[in-house]
Design a protein around this motif. Sequence first.
Motif, short mmCIF file in Angstrom:
data_model
loop_
_atom_site.label_atom_id
_atom_site.label_comp_id
_atom_site.label_asym_id
_atom_site.label_seq_id
_atom_site.Cartn_x
_atom_site.Cartn_y
_atom_site.Cartn_z
N ASN A 72 0.86 -1.18 0.00
CA ASN A 72 0.00 0.00 0.00
C ASN A 72 0.90 1.23 0.00
O ASN A 72 1.36 1.68 1.04
CB ASN A 72 -0.92 -0.01 1.22
N PRO A 98 0.86 4.79 -1.90
CA PRO A 98 0.20 5.73 -2.81
C PRO A 98 1.13 6.67 -3.56
O PRO A 98 0.72 7.26 -4.56
CB PRO A 98 -0.74 6.52 -1.89
N GLN A 104 -2.51 -2.41 -3.33
CA GLN A 104 -3.54 -1.40 -3.16
C GLN A 104 -3.20 -0.15 -3.98
O GLN A 104 -2.93 -0.25 -5.17
CB GLN A 104 -3.73 -1.13 -1.66
N ASP A 105 -3.20 1.01 -3.37
CA ASP A 105 -3.08 2.26 -4.11
C ASP A 105 -1.70 2.43 -4.75
O ASP A 105 -0.70 2.58 -4.06
CB ASP A 105 -3.36 3.43 -3.15
N SER A 107 -1.49 4.62 -7.69
CA SER A 107 -2.00 5.52 -8.72
C SER A 107 -0.92 6.38 -9.38
O SER A 107 -1.16 6.96 -10.44
CB SER A 107 -3.09 6.42 -8.14
N LYS A 108 0.26 6.49 -8.76
CA LYS A 108 1.34 7.31 -9.32
C LYS A 108 2.45 6.47 -9.94
O LYS A 108 3.48 7.00 -10.33
CB LYS A 108 1.91 8.23 -8.24
N THR A 153 -5.01 -4.45 -12.40
CA THR A 153 -5.85 -3.28 -12.10
C THR A 153 -5.15 -2.26 -11.22
O THR A 153 -5.56 -1.10 -11.18
CB THR A 153 -7.15 -3.72 -11.40
N SER A 154 -4.08 -2.66 -10.54
CA SER A 154 -3.38 -1.74 -9.65
C SER A 154 -2.24 -0.99 -10.33
O SER A 154 -1.64 -0.10 -9.74
CB SER A 154 -2.84 -2.48 -8.42
N THR A 210 -2.34 0.37 -13.73
CA THR A 210 -2.77 0.93 -15.01
C THR A 210 -2.13 2.28 -15.34
O THR A 210 -2.24 2.74 -16.47
CB THR A 210 -4.31 1.10 -15.03
N SER A 211 -1.46 2.90 -14.38
CA SER A 211 -0.85 4.21 -14.63
C SER A 211 0.57 4.12 -15.18
O SER A 211 1.18 5.14 -15.50
CB SER A 211 -0.82 5.04 -13.33
#
Length: 438
Positions: free
Chosen positions: A232, A234, A253-254, A256-257, A275-276, A278-279
Amino acid sequence: MDKISQFPDELLLKVLQFLPTRTAVSTSVLSKRWEFLWMWLPKLDYDNTDQSSSELQRLRAFLHLNLPLHRAPAIEIFRLKFINIPTGIFKPKDIKLWVVIALSRCVRELSLNLRCMCRATSLPSSLYICKSLVVLNLIGDEISVDVPRTASLPSLKTLLLRRVVYSHLNENSLHRLLSCCPVLEDLVLERCSMDYMGESEIFRTVNVTIPSLQRLVLKIPRDVDMDELVVNTPSLKYFKLVTEEDSYSYDFQDMSKLEVADIETTFPDINKFVTSITSVERLSLCVRVNAEEEEALYSEGIVFNQLENLKLCPCDANWSKLLARFLENSPNLRVLDIDLNDDHKDSCVDPLVCLENQLNYVPECLRSSLETFKWTGIHGSQKEIELVKYILRYACCLKTATILFQSTTPETEDKRKTMIQELLLSSQSSTTCQLVFD
């Protein structure tokens, strides 16, 4: 030498900092001016490489005598690398004493690489409350990590834990260490089979929950007994995961960056992982998927809008299915690299699917963005050749296509030349593409 000696101490110290510590110390015999100059060095790096037993004994005596008298107000860097040393020369209490001295001098980087002590070296508790420490590197299964409840490393930004041992008296050591670093940005964690000898269930879950972390490298060998890996992070930008086991679950988990991911593992559920991430802009995958047919793919509708560089290892039976799905879902892909890892040379698998049949339409990335295609370690089977021909046929913007064959023998050289000729004569959508073979 007399002219050099006329330079101010500050300048001479800068010169000495570019020398190995052993060489810098040896300048003390040059003259009275140089006798104690090295003792002001802010960087001390002791490496036992190519030293005899007698030299190591002298080094131990030297450190005991001179380290407590070191004159630098702060030791910026303190490194010890003792590997394959005869038994008994360095004792755990020696290492502990020298570390205590470095910590008392506000050390900013502490690096210990110990594979010589024959028994675990317990580090001083003051290490885990050092306010000045920015970089901590611990390497070797003879380093015992026992983190107290009061641990606090407020300045630590880089942490490397490679095959160390966690105290069986404190099953929370790893979790406590990761939790006491509020500004940690770079973490490398490599476990080994004997890194924890206790029976607690707590250590069977590796939980990396660090809001500030930007770079994470995890290496977990097959013989590590664990149930779950939780990540986890972020703020994470770079993630490398190397595992050899699929018996434990993953909980990513997160992220996103995340910008770069390098994954070599076996996934019981690739959909949950994909899915975790995609960025990502750059993705390297060497995955074994424990599934068949459509379950080997991640769900439709997951799009990698930022992905520009994809590297895929063709060692798993389902790799061509993943390739087809990534081509569909990566509209801005610029670089495609199929590269068989060096340690998977015997695992190369022919494409299971024909892209022409698998894909209902030409992927957008082939029509508008793919510029570089490279396949390293191709055997030259007909299925492989057909995949290459598909890329050449539809990649409108392709600038270079490089095909590097597995090493050939005189008996297979004619076959290789035939395959090259077939590709040269194949249809190409890009009129400017350069074909390179080796």
